[in-house]
Motif scaffolding. Structure first.
Motif, PDB file in Angstrom:
ATOM      1  N   ALA A  26       0.813  -1.215   0.000  1.00  0.00           N
ATOM      2  CA  ALA A  26       0.000   0.000   0.000  1.00  0.00           C
ATOM      3  C   ALA A  26       0.854   1.276   0.000  1.00  0.00           C
ATOM      4  O   ALA A  26       0.652   2.153  -0.853  1.00  0.00           O
ATOM      5  CB  ALA A  26      -0.959  -0.015   1.190  1.00  0.00           C
ATOM      6  N   PRO A  27       1.815   1.439   0.920  1.00  0.00           N
ATOM      7  CA  PRO A  27       2.607   2.672   0.876  1.00  0.00           C
ATOM      8  C   PRO A  27       3.469   2.804  -0.365  1.00  0.00           C
ATOM      9  O   PRO A  27       3.675   3.908  -0.869  1.00  0.00           O
ATOM     10  CB  PRO A  27       3.477   2.587   2.143  1.00  0.00           C
ATOM     11  N   MET A  28       3.970   1.692  -0.897  1.00  0.00           N
ATOM     12  CA  MET A  28       4.817   1.785  -2.080  1.00  0.00           C
ATOM     13  C   MET A  28       4.006   2.106  -3.333  1.00  0.00           C
ATOM     14  O   MET A  28       4.492   2.785  -4.236  1.00  0.00           O
ATOM     15  CB  MET A  28       5.593   0.477  -2.285  1.00  0.00           C
ATOM     16  N   VAL A  29       2.767   1.629  -3.408  1.00  0.00           N
ATOM     17  CA  VAL A  29       1.914   2.008  -4.537  1.00  0.00           C
ATOM     18  C   VAL A  29       1.631   3.508  -4.498  1.00  0.00           C
ATOM     19  O   VAL A  29       1.634   4.182  -5.535  1.00  0.00           O
ATOM     20  CB  VAL A  29       0.601   1.199  -4.517  1.00  0.00           C
ATOM     21  N   ALA A  30       1.403   4.049  -3.289  1.00  0.00           N
ATOM     22  CA  ALA A  30       1.199   5.492  -3.153  1.00  0.00           C
ATOM     23  C   ALA A  30       2.431   6.256  -3.623  1.00  0.00           C
ATOM     24  O   ALA A  30       2.326   7.261  -4.336  1.00  0.00           O
ATOM     25  CB  ALA A  30       0.880   5.836  -1.702  1.00  0.00           C
ATOM     26  N   ALA A  31       3.632   5.799  -3.235  1.00  0.00           N
ATOM     27  CA  ALA A  31       4.867   6.456  -3.664  1.00  0.00           C
ATOM     28  C   ALA A  31       5.069   6.314  -5.171  1.00  0.00           C
ATOM     29  O   ALA A  31       5.521   7.251  -5.839  1.00  0.00           O
ATOM     30  CB  ALA A  31       6.058   5.864  -2.916  1.00  0.00           C
ATOM     31  N   LEU A  32       4.719   5.153  -5.722  1.00  0.00           N
ATOM     32  CA  LEU A  32       4.878   4.921  -7.154  1.00  0.00           C
ATOM     33  C   LEU A  32       4.023   5.901  -7.960  1.00  0.00           C
ATOM     34  O   LEU A  32       4.479   6.500  -8.940  1.00  0.00           O
ATOM     35  CB  LEU A  32       4.485   3.476  -7.490  1.00  0.00           C
ATOM     36  N   LEU A  33       2.774   6.086  -7.524  1.00  0.00           N
ATOM     37  CA  LEU A  33       1.897   7.037  -8.205  1.00  0.00           C
ATOM     38  C   LEU A  33       2.449   8.457  -8.097  1.00  0.00           C
ATOM     39  O   LEU A  33       2.403   9.238  -9.054  1.00  0.00           O
ATOM     40  CB  LEU A  33       0.487   6.968  -7.607  1.00  0.00           C
ATOM     41  N   ALA A  34       2.981   8.797  -6.923  1.00  0.00           N
ATOM     42  CA  ALA A  34       3.544  10.139  -6.727  1.00  0.00           C
ATOM     43  C   ALA A  34       4.748  10.374  -7.630  1.00  0.00           C
ATOM     44  O   ALA A  34       4.943  11.485  -8.141  1.00  0.00           O
ATOM     45  CB  ALA A  34       3.920  10.336  -5.264  1.00  0.00           C
ATOM     46  N   TYR A  35       5.563   9.354  -7.845  1.00  0.00           N
ATOM     47  CA  TYR A  35       6.727   9.514  -8.716  1.00  0.00           C
ATOM     48  C   TYR A  35       6.311   9.848 -10.145  1.00  0.00           C
ATOM     49  O   TYR A  35       6.976  10.626 -10.832  1.00  0.00           O
ATOM     50  CB  TYR A  35       7.574   8.239  -8.717  1.00  0.00           C
ATOM     51  N   HIS A  36       5.210   9.292 -10.607  1.00  0.00           N
ATOM     52  CA  HIS A  36       4.744   9.610 -11.955  1.00  0.00           C
ATOM     53  C   HIS A  36       4.290  11.063 -12.043  1.00  0.00           C
ATOM     54  O   HIS A  36       4.486  11.725 -13.078  1.00  0.00           O
ATOM     55  CB  HIS A  36       3.614   8.657 -12.360  1.00  0.00           C
ATOM     56  N   VAL A  37       3.691  11.569 -10.975  1.00  0.00           N
ATOM     57  CA  VAL A  37       3.342  12.989 -10.947  1.00  0.00           C
ATOM     58  C   VAL A  37       4.609  13.838 -10.963  1.00  0.00           C
ATOM     59  O   VAL A  37       4.674  14.887 -11.616  1.00  0.00           O
ATOM     60  CB  VAL A  37       2.486  13.305  -9.706  1.00  0.00           C
ATOM     61  N   ALA A  38       5.659  13.390 -10.242  1.00  0.00           N
ATOM     62  CA  ALA A  38       6.919  14.126 -10.203  1.00  0.00           C
ATOM     63  C   ALA A  38       7.562  14.202 -11.579  1.00  0.00           C
ATOM     64  O   ALA A  38       8.187  15.210 -11.936  1.00  0.00           O
ATOM     65  CB  ALA A  38       7.877  13.465  -9.217  1.00  0.00           C
ATOM     66  N   ILE A  39       7.428  13.155 -12.372  1.00  0.00           N
ATOM     67  CA  ILE A  39       7.973  13.187 -13.734  1.00  0.00           C
ATOM     68  C   ILE A  39       7.274  14.267 -14.551  1.00  0.00           C
ATOM     69  O   ILE A  39       7.909  15.013 -15.303  1.00  0.00           O
ATOM     70  CB  ILE A  39       7.828  11.802 -14.396  1.00  0.00           C
ATOM     71  N   GLY A  40       5.959  14.398 -14.378  1.00  0.00           N
ATOM     72  CA  GLY A  40       5.234  15.473 -15.050  1.00  0.00           C
ATOM     73  C   GLY A  40       5.698  16.840 -14.590  1.00  0.00           C
ATOM     74  O   GLY A  40       5.866  17.764 -15.398  1.00  0.00           O
TER      75      GLY A  40
END
Length: 465
Positions: free
Chosen positions: A430-444
Protein backbone atom coordinates in the motif's frame (compact mmCIF):
# COMPACT_ATOMS: atom_id res chain seq x y z
CA UNK A 1 6.66 42.59 -3.03
CA UNK A 2 9.14 45.40 -2.55
CA UNK A 3 12.60 44.89 -1.13
CA UNK A 4 15.67 47.06 -1.13
CA UNK A 5 19.17 45.70 -0.60
CA UNK A 6 21.31 47.71 1.76
CA UNK A 7 24.60 46.61 0.19
CA UNK A 8 26.13 44.66 -2.64
CA UNK A 9 26.23 40.90 -2.31
CA UNK A 10 29.43 40.01 -0.42
CA UNK A 11 31.48 37.01 -1.48
CA UNK A 12 33.63 35.00 0.93
CA UNK A 13 37.40 34.89 0.55
CA UNK A 14 37.32 31.28 1.83
CA UNK A 15 34.84 29.61 -0.52
CA UNK A 16 35.83 26.02 0.29
CA UNK A 17 35.61 26.53 4.03
CA UNK A 18 32.31 28.39 3.59
CA UNK A 19 30.95 25.48 1.55
CA UNK A 20 32.05 23.02 4.26
CA UNK A 21 30.26 25.05 6.95
CA UNK A 22 27.01 25.43 4.98
CA UNK A 23 27.04 21.78 3.92
CA UNK A 24 27.53 20.67 7.54
CA UNK A 25 24.44 22.66 8.49
CA UNK A 26 22.41 20.85 5.83
CA UNK A 27 23.93 17.52 6.88
CA UNK A 28 22.68 18.00 10.47
CA UNK A 29 19.16 18.90 9.31
CA UNK A 30 18.87 15.93 6.96
CA UNK A 31 20.46 13.54 9.45
CA UNK A 32 17.82 14.25 12.06
CA UNK A 33 15.03 13.75 9.56
CA UNK A 34 15.97 10.06 9.23
CA UNK A 35 18.25 9.02 12.11
CA UNK A 36 15.25 8.53 14.37
CA UNK A 37 13.53 6.01 12.06
CA UNK A 38 15.46 2.93 13.23
CA UNK A 39 15.20 4.10 16.85
CA UNK A 40 11.41 4.27 16.95
CA UNK A 41 10.88 0.78 18.36
CA UNK A 42 13.54 1.31 21.04
CA UNK A 43 12.16 4.74 21.98
CA UNK A 44 8.66 3.30 22.18
CA UNK A 45 9.78 0.57 24.55
CA UNK A 46 11.60 3.11 26.72
CA UNK A 47 9.13 6.01 26.75
CA UNK A 48 5.86 4.28 25.84
CA UNK A 49 3.42 4.91 23.00
CA UNK A 50 2.38 2.93 19.94
CA UNK A 51 2.90 3.43 16.24
CA UNK A 52 0.96 6.69 16.35
CA UNK A 53 3.42 8.12 18.88
CA UNK A 54 6.31 6.88 16.74
CA UNK A 55 4.90 8.69 13.71
CA UNK A 56 4.54 11.89 15.75
CA UNK A 57 8.22 11.71 16.76
CA UNK A 58 9.04 11.80 13.05
CA UNK A 59 6.29 14.23 11.99
CA UNK A 60 6.84 16.78 14.78
CA UNK A 61 10.27 17.57 13.37
CA UNK A 62 9.29 17.76 9.71
CA UNK A 63 6.05 19.70 10.32
CA UNK A 64 7.84 22.34 12.43
CA UNK A 65 10.64 22.49 9.86
CA UNK A 66 8.24 22.98 6.97
CA UNK A 67 5.95 25.40 8.80
CA UNK A 68 8.76 27.72 9.87
CA UNK A 69 10.70 27.67 6.63
CA UNK A 70 9.01 30.52 4.76
CA UNK A 71 9.20 32.89 7.70
CA UNK A 72 12.83 31.95 8.29
CA UNK A 73 13.65 32.64 4.64
CA UNK A 74 12.06 36.06 4.87
CA UNK A 75 13.85 36.78 8.15
CA UNK A 76 17.13 35.86 6.48
CA UNK A 77 16.44 38.39 3.73
CA UNK A 78 15.57 41.01 6.34
CA UNK A 79 18.18 40.47 9.08
CA UNK A 80 20.94 38.65 7.21
CA UNK A 81 21.04 35.01 6.20
CA UNK A 82 24.20 34.25 8.17
CA UNK A 83 22.71 35.63 11.39
CA UNK A 84 19.54 33.56 10.99
CA UNK A 85 21.60 30.48 10.09
CA UNK A 86 23.71 30.77 13.24
CA UNK A 87 20.62 31.34 15.41
CA UNK A 88 19.01 28.27 13.87
CA UNK A 89 22.10 26.20 14.66
CA UNK A 90 22.04 27.31 18.32
CA UNK A 91 18.34 26.44 18.69
CA UNK A 92 18.87 23.13 16.89
CA UNK A 93 21.76 22.16 19.17
CA UNK A 94 19.90 23.06 22.38
CA UNK A 95 16.77 21.22 21.21
CA UNK A 96 18.88 18.16 20.38
CA UNK A 97 20.12 18.12 23.97
CA UNK A 98 16.48 18.42 25.08
CA UNK A 99 15.58 15.36 22.97
CA UNK A 100 18.37 13.38 24.60
CA UNK A 101 17.08 14.28 28.09
CA UNK A 102 13.42 13.48 27.33
CA UNK A 103 11.72 11.62 30.23
CA UNK A 104 8.60 10.82 28.21
CA UNK A 105 7.11 10.74 24.71
CA UNK A 106 5.41 14.12 25.12
CA UNK A 107 8.68 15.82 26.04
CA UNK A 108 10.43 14.18 23.10
CA UNK A 109 7.77 15.33 20.63
CA UNK A 110 7.97 18.89 22.01
CA UNK A 111 11.77 18.89 21.74
CA UNK A 112 11.48 17.58 18.19
CA UNK A 113 9.26 20.57 17.38
CA UNK A 114 11.99 22.88 18.73
CA UNK A 115 14.54 20.99 16.64
CA UNK A 116 12.42 21.54 13.57
CA UNK A 117 12.15 25.26 14.26
CA UNK A 118 15.94 25.51 14.60
CA UNK A 119 16.36 23.60 11.36
CA UNK A 120 13.85 25.94 9.71
CA UNK A 121 16.15 28.83 10.56
CA UNK A 122 19.34 27.36 9.20
CA UNK A 123 18.22 25.42 6.12
CA UNK A 124 16.90 28.17 3.79
CA UNK A 125 19.61 30.53 5.05
CA UNK A 126 22.37 28.07 4.18
CA UNK A 127 21.01 27.65 0.65
CA UNK A 128 20.63 31.42 0.20
CA UNK A 129 24.21 31.93 1.41
CA UNK A 130 25.54 29.41 -1.12
CA UNK A 131 23.70 31.21 -3.92
CA UNK A 132 25.26 34.48 -2.76
CA UNK A 133 28.78 33.13 -2.16
CA UNK A 134 29.02 31.56 -5.62
CA UNK A 135 27.69 34.10 -8.17
CA UNK A 136 29.17 32.29 -11.17
CA UNK A 137 26.49 29.86 -12.50
CA UNK A 138 28.90 27.00 -13.17
CA UNK A 139 30.59 27.26 -9.77
CA UNK A 140 27.21 27.67 -8.12
CA UNK A 141 25.98 24.45 -9.74
CA UNK A 142 29.03 22.63 -8.40
CA UNK A 143 28.56 24.12 -4.93
CA UNK A 144 24.89 23.18 -4.92
CA UNK A 145 25.88 19.68 -5.95
CA UNK A 146 28.25 19.39 -2.97
CA UNK A 147 25.67 20.96 -0.63
CA UNK A 148 22.92 18.65 -1.87
CA UNK A 149 25.20 15.62 -1.82
CA UNK A 150 26.31 16.22 1.76
CA UNK A 151 22.69 16.77 2.79
CA UNK A 152 21.62 13.56 1.08
CA UNK A 153 24.48 11.77 2.78
CA UNK A 154 23.18 13.02 6.14
CA UNK A 155 19.69 11.78 5.34
CA UNK A 156 21.03 8.46 4.10
CA UNK A 157 23.51 8.00 6.95
CA UNK A 158 20.77 8.45 9.54
CA UNK A 159 19.46 4.86 9.71
CA UNK A 160 22.91 3.24 9.91
CA UNK A 161 24.25 5.77 12.41
CA UNK A 162 21.11 5.47 14.51
CA UNK A 163 21.25 1.69 14.55
CA UNK A 164 24.94 1.69 15.44
CA UNK A 165 24.54 4.16 18.31
CA UNK A 166 21.63 2.17 19.73
CA UNK A 167 23.66 -1.03 19.53
CA UNK A 168 26.76 0.35 21.25
CA UNK A 169 25.22 2.96 23.56
CA UNK A 170 21.65 4.29 23.83
CA UNK A 171 19.03 5.92 21.59
CA UNK A 172 19.65 9.27 23.33
CA UNK A 173 23.04 9.48 21.61
CA UNK A 174 21.41 9.90 18.22
CA UNK A 175 20.51 13.39 19.42
CA UNK A 176 23.59 14.16 21.52
CA UNK A 177 25.90 13.82 18.51
CA UNK A 178 24.27 16.92 17.05
CA UNK A 179 25.63 19.18 19.78
CA UNK A 180 29.35 19.15 18.80
CA UNK A 181 28.40 19.29 15.11
CA UNK A 182 26.37 22.44 15.74
CA UNK A 183 29.18 24.05 17.75
CA UNK A 184 31.73 23.36 15.00
CA UNK A 185 29.36 24.61 12.29
CA UNK A 186 28.66 27.87 14.16
CA UNK A 187 32.40 28.54 14.46
CA UNK A 188 33.08 27.77 10.79
CA UNK A 189 30.11 29.83 9.60
CA UNK A 190 31.21 32.90 11.53
CA UNK A 191 34.80 32.52 10.31
CA UNK A 192 34.29 31.76 6.62
CA UNK A 193 30.81 32.82 5.47
CA UNK A 194 30.14 36.42 4.44
CA UNK A 195 26.86 37.96 5.60
CA UNK A 196 24.18 38.52 2.98
CA UNK A 197 22.69 41.97 2.25
CA UNK A 198 19.57 42.91 4.22
CA UNK A 199 16.27 43.80 2.63
CA UNK A 200 13.46 45.49 4.51
CA UNK A 201 10.01 43.91 4.41
CA UNK A 202 7.21 43.12 6.83
CA UNK A 203 6.68 39.75 8.56
CA UNK A 204 3.51 37.96 7.45
CA UNK A 205 2.09 36.70 10.76
CA UNK A 206 -1.28 35.73 9.25
CA UNK A 207 0.40 33.61 6.59
CA UNK A 208 2.62 31.95 9.19
CA UNK A 209 -0.33 31.00 11.44
CA UNK A 210 -2.46 29.69 8.57
CA UNK A 211 0.48 27.72 7.17
CA UNK A 212 1.19 26.08 10.53
CA UNK A 213 -2.49 25.20 11.04
CA UNK A 214 -2.88 23.81 7.53
CA UNK A 215 0.20 21.60 7.55
CA UNK A 216 -0.09 20.53 11.20
CA UNK A 217 -3.78 19.62 10.97
CA UNK A 218 -3.40 17.78 7.66
CA UNK A 219 -0.40 15.76 8.86
CA UNK A 220 -2.06 15.01 12.20
CA UNK A 221 -5.24 13.86 10.46
CA UNK A 222 -3.31 11.48 8.22
CA UNK A 223 -1.40 10.02 11.17
CA UNK A 224 -4.53 9.55 13.28
CA UNK A 225 -6.36 7.99 10.34
CA UNK A 226 -3.92 5.09 10.47
CA UNK A 227 -4.74 4.57 14.16
CA UNK A 228 -8.48 5.32 14.33
CA UNK A 229 -9.59 4.55 10.79
CA UNK A 230 -10.19 6.78 7.80
CA UNK A 231 -13.84 7.38 8.72
CA UNK A 232 -13.30 8.39 12.36
CA UNK A 233 -14.49 11.97 13.16
CA UNK A 234 -11.10 13.08 14.56
CA UNK A 235 -8.93 12.42 11.50
CA UNK A 236 -11.69 13.61 9.19
CA UNK A 237 -12.00 16.83 11.18
CA UNK A 238 -8.24 17.38 11.19
CA UNK A 239 -7.91 16.76 7.46
CA UNK A 240 -10.85 19.08 6.81
CA UNK A 241 -9.28 21.77 8.98
CA UNK A 242 -5.97 21.33 7.18
CA UNK A 243 -7.56 21.70 3.74
CA UNK A 244 -9.56 24.74 4.88
CA UNK A 245 -6.40 26.27 6.33
CA UNK A 246 -4.60 25.71 3.02
CA UNK A 247 -7.37 27.47 1.07
CA UNK A 248 -7.42 30.40 3.51
CA UNK A 249 -3.62 30.58 3.31
CA UNK A 250 -3.68 30.95 -0.48
CA UNK A 251 -6.46 33.55 -0.32
CA UNK A 252 -4.65 35.54 2.36
CA UNK A 253 -1.36 35.49 0.47
CA UNK A 254 -3.05 36.75 -2.68
CA UNK A 255 -4.46 39.79 -0.86
CA UNK A 256 -1.46 40.90 1.20
CA UNK A 257 0.82 43.66 -0.05
CA UNK A 258 3.92 41.86 1.29
CA UNK A 259 2.97 38.18 1.56
CA UNK A 260 5.14 35.47 3.05
CA UNK A 261 4.62 33.50 -0.16
CA UNK A 262 4.14 35.77 -3.19
CA UNK A 263 2.01 33.81 -5.64
CA UNK A 264 3.66 35.66 -8.52
CA UNK A 265 6.79 33.58 -7.91
CA UNK A 266 4.98 30.58 -9.37
CA UNK A 267 4.53 32.28 -12.73
CA UNK A 268 8.09 31.18 -13.52
CA UNK A 269 7.75 27.65 -14.86
CA UNK A 270 11.17 26.40 -13.66
CA UNK A 271 10.36 27.57 -10.15
CA UNK A 272 6.80 26.23 -9.93
CA UNK A 273 7.66 22.90 -11.53
CA UNK A 274 10.82 22.53 -9.45
CA UNK A 275 8.97 23.25 -6.20
CA UNK A 276 6.32 20.65 -7.06
CA UNK A 277 8.97 18.08 -7.98
CA UNK A 278 10.85 18.82 -4.75
CA UNK A 279 7.79 18.26 -2.60
CA UNK A 280 7.03 14.96 -4.29
CA UNK A 281 10.69 13.91 -4.00
CA UNK A 282 10.60 14.09 -0.20
CA UNK A 283 7.06 12.71 -0.01
CA UNK A 284 8.25 9.52 -1.65
CA UNK A 285 11.68 9.22 -0.05
CA UNK A 286 10.70 10.07 3.54
CA UNK A 287 7.51 8.05 3.35
CA UNK A 288 9.25 5.02 1.89
CA UNK A 289 12.11 5.21 4.38
CA UNK A 290 9.75 5.24 7.36
CA UNK A 291 7.68 2.39 5.95
CA UNK A 292 10.76 0.27 5.18
CA UNK A 293 12.22 0.88 8.66
CA UNK A 294 8.97 -0.13 10.39
CA UNK A 295 8.62 -3.16 8.11
CA UNK A 296 12.16 -4.36 8.78
CA UNK A 297 11.74 -4.10 12.55
CA UNK A 298 8.16 -5.44 12.51
CA UNK A 299 7.34 -8.45 10.28
CA UNK A 300 10.99 -9.11 9.39
CA UNK A 301 12.10 -9.03 13.05
CA UNK A 302 15.32 -7.04 12.62
CA UNK A 303 16.78 -5.08 15.54
CA UNK A 304 17.82 -1.44 15.18
CA UNK A 305 21.43 -2.20 14.24
CA UNK A 306 20.61 -4.81 11.60
CA UNK A 307 17.80 -2.66 10.20
CA UNK A 308 20.30 0.17 9.77
CA UNK A 309 22.80 -2.25 8.22
CA UNK A 310 20.22 -3.50 5.73
CA UNK A 311 19.52 0.10 4.76
CA UNK A 312 23.23 0.75 4.12
CA UNK A 313 22.95 0.04 0.35
CA UNK A 314 20.18 2.63 0.18
CA UNK A 315 22.34 5.17 1.99
CA UNK A 316 25.22 4.55 -0.38
CA UNK A 317 22.90 4.86 -3.37
CA UNK A 318 21.62 8.23 -2.12
CA UNK A 319 25.14 9.58 -1.70
CA UNK A 320 26.34 8.26 -5.07
CA UNK A 321 23.26 9.56 -6.86
CA UNK A 322 23.60 13.05 -5.42
CA UNK A 323 27.27 13.21 -6.35
CA UNK A 324 26.59 12.04 -9.90
CA UNK A 325 23.80 14.56 -10.34
CA UNK A 326 26.05 17.62 -10.08
CA UNK A 327 28.40 16.28 -12.77
CA UNK A 328 25.56 15.17 -15.02
CA UNK A 329 23.81 18.53 -14.68
CA UNK A 330 26.96 20.40 -15.71
CA UNK A 331 27.48 18.13 -18.74
CA UNK A 332 24.02 17.30 -20.12
CA UNK A 333 21.70 19.78 -18.43
CA UNK A 334 19.16 19.50 -15.64
CA UNK A 335 16.38 17.55 -17.32
CA UNK A 336 18.05 14.12 -17.82
CA UNK A 337 19.24 13.77 -14.19
CA UNK A 338 15.83 14.78 -12.85
CA UNK A 339 13.98 12.31 -15.07
CA UNK A 340 16.52 9.56 -14.35
CA UNK A 341 16.21 10.09 -10.60
CA UNK A 342 12.44 9.91 -10.56
CA UNK A 343 12.46 6.90 -12.88
CA UNK A 344 14.78 5.05 -10.47
CA UNK A 345 12.50 5.97 -7.59
CA UNK A 346 9.49 4.61 -9.45
CA UNK A 347 11.32 1.37 -10.25
CA UNK A 348 12.47 0.94 -6.65
CA UNK A 349 9.01 1.46 -5.18
CA UNK A 350 7.57 -0.96 -7.75
CA UNK A 351 10.02 -3.64 -6.57
CA UNK A 352 9.18 -2.96 -2.92
CA UNK A 353 5.45 -3.07 -3.62
CA UNK A 354 5.61 -6.83 -4.25
CA UNK A 355 7.21 -7.59 -0.85
CA UNK A 356 4.88 -9.81 1.17
CA UNK A 357 4.78 -10.52 4.92
CA UNK A 358 8.16 -12.28 4.80
CA UNK A 359 9.89 -9.84 2.51
CA UNK A 360 12.02 -11.56 1.46
CA UNK A 361 14.77 -9.45 2.98
CA UNK A 362 16.87 -9.56 -0.21
CA UNK A 363 13.97 -8.16 -2.24
CA UNK A 364 13.51 -5.30 0.23
CA UNK A 365 17.23 -4.46 0.10
CA UNK A 366 17.27 -4.49 -3.72
CA UNK A 367 14.16 -2.33 -3.96
CA UNK A 368 15.44 0.11 -1.34
CA UNK A 369 18.80 0.40 -3.13
CA UNK A 370 17.21 1.17 -6.49
CA UNK A 371 14.94 3.67 -4.72
CA UNK A 372 17.98 5.40 -3.25
CA UNK A 373 19.14 6.44 -6.71
CA UNK A 374 16.20 8.81 -6.89
CA UNK A 375 18.72 11.22 -5.33
CA UNK A 376 20.11 11.77 -8.83
CA UNK A 377 17.24 14.23 -9.21
CA UNK A 378 17.89 16.38 -6.16
CA UNK A 379 20.85 18.70 -6.94
CA UNK A 380 19.60 19.17 -10.52
CA UNK A 381 16.14 20.00 -9.19
CA UNK A 382 17.61 22.54 -6.74
CA UNK A 383 19.63 24.24 -9.48
CA UNK A 384 16.60 24.50 -11.77
CA UNK A 385 14.35 25.86 -9.04
CA UNK A 386 16.79 28.47 -7.74
CA UNK A 387 17.57 29.48 -11.32
CA UNK A 388 13.97 30.68 -11.59
CA UNK A 389 14.22 33.00 -8.56
CA UNK A 390 14.86 36.75 -8.65
CA UNK A 391 18.35 37.28 -7.11
CA UNK A 392 16.80 39.77 -4.68
CA UNK A 393 14.71 37.01 -3.12
CA UNK A 394 17.02 34.00 -2.89
CA UNK A 395 16.25 33.58 0.82
CA UNK A 396 12.53 33.49 0.16
CA UNK A 397 12.97 31.25 -2.88
CA UNK A 398 15.05 28.74 -0.96
CA UNK A 399 12.50 28.91 1.85
CA UNK A 400 9.67 28.05 -0.56
CA UNK A 401 11.61 25.15 -2.09
CA UNK A 402 12.62 23.69 1.25
CA UNK A 403 9.14 24.25 2.70
CA UNK A 404 7.69 22.24 -0.17
CA UNK A 405 10.26 19.49 0.34
CA UNK A 406 9.81 19.24 4.10
CA UNK A 407 6.02 19.48 3.84
CA UNK A 408 6.22 16.67 1.31
CA UNK A 409 8.37 14.68 3.73
CA UNK A 410 5.93 15.21 6.61
CA UNK A 411 2.94 14.23 4.49
CA UNK A 412 4.82 11.28 2.98
CA UNK A 413 5.70 9.88 6.41
CA UNK A 414 2.11 10.40 7.56
CA UNK A 415 0.52 8.82 4.47
CA UNK A 416 2.91 5.87 4.07
CA UNK A 417 2.99 5.21 7.82
CA UNK A 418 -0.80 5.27 8.02
CA UNK A 419 -1.20 2.99 5.00
CA UNK A 420 1.29 0.56 6.54
CA UNK A 421 -0.54 0.69 9.87
CA UNK A 422 -3.94 0.24 8.24
CA UNK A 423 -2.75 -3.00 6.62
CA UNK A 424 -1.28 -4.29 9.90
CA UNK A 425 2.34 -3.72 8.79
CA UNK A 426 2.27 -7.05 6.96
CA UNK A 427 3.20 -5.72 3.52
CA UNK A 428 4.83 -2.72 1.88
CA UNK A 429 2.36 -2.82 -1.01
CA UNK A 430 0.00 0.00 0.00
CA UNK A 431 2.61 2.67 0.88
CA UNK A 432 4.82 1.78 -2.08
CA UNK A 433 1.91 2.01 -4.54
CA UNK A 434 1.20 5.49 -3.15
CA UNK A 435 4.87 6.46 -3.66
CA UNK A 436 4.88 4.92 -7.15
CA UNK A 437 1.90 7.04 -8.20
CA UNK A 438 3.54 10.14 -6.73
CA UNK A 439 6.73 9.51 -8.72
CA UNK A 440 4.74 9.61 -11.95
CA UNK A 441 3.34 12.99 -10.95
CA UNK A 442 6.92 14.13 -10.20
CA UNK A 443 7.97 13.19 -13.73
CA UNK A 444 5.23 15.47 -15.05
CA UNK A 445 6.42 18.27 -12.75
CA UNK A 446 9.96 17.77 -14.06
CA UNK A 447 8.77 18.24 -17.64
CA UNK A 448 7.04 21.46 -16.57
CA UNK A 449 10.17 22.73 -14.78
CA UNK A 450 12.58 22.00 -17.61
CA UNK A 451 10.34 22.78 -20.57
CA UNK A 452 10.79 21.03 -23.87
CA UNK A 453 14.55 21.41 -24.04
CA UNK A 454 17.58 20.81 -21.88
CA UNK A 455 19.06 23.69 -19.92
CA UNK A 456 22.80 23.56 -19.30
CA UNK A 457 24.08 25.34 -16.23
CA UNK A 458 26.01 28.46 -17.21
CA UNK A 459 25.20 28.03 -20.91
CA UNK A 460 22.40 29.00 -23.21
CA UNK A 461 19.36 26.72 -23.51
CA UNK A 462 19.51 24.10 -26.23
CA UNK A 463 16.73 23.50 -28.64
CA UNK A 464 14.25 20.79 -27.83
CA UNK A 465 14.96 17.35 -29.08
Amino acid sequence: MTATATSAIPVTTRPRLALVALSLAFFAVQLDATVVNVALETISRDLGGGIGAQQWVVAAYTVALAAGMLTAGSLGDRHGARRVCVLGLVVFGLASAGCALAPGAGWLVAARVAQGLGAAGLLPSSLALIVGQFPDPARRAGALGVWGGVGSLGMATGPLLGGTLIAVADWRWIFLVNVPVCVATVVLTRLAVAESPRREHATDVVGLVLGVVALGALTGGLIEAGQLGWTDPLPLGLVGAGLLGAVLFVLAERRRAEPMLPMTMFSARPFSGGVAAGGIFNFCLYGALLAISLFLQGPLGQDAFHAGLLLLPLTLAVGIGSTLSARLTARVGSRPPMLAGYAMGALGTAILAVAGPTGPVALVVVGATVLGFCSIAMPAMTAVTMGGVDPAHTGLGSGVLNTARQAGGALGAAVCGSLLTATGIVSLTAPMVAALLAYHVAIGATLVATGTGTVKIGKAPRAGR
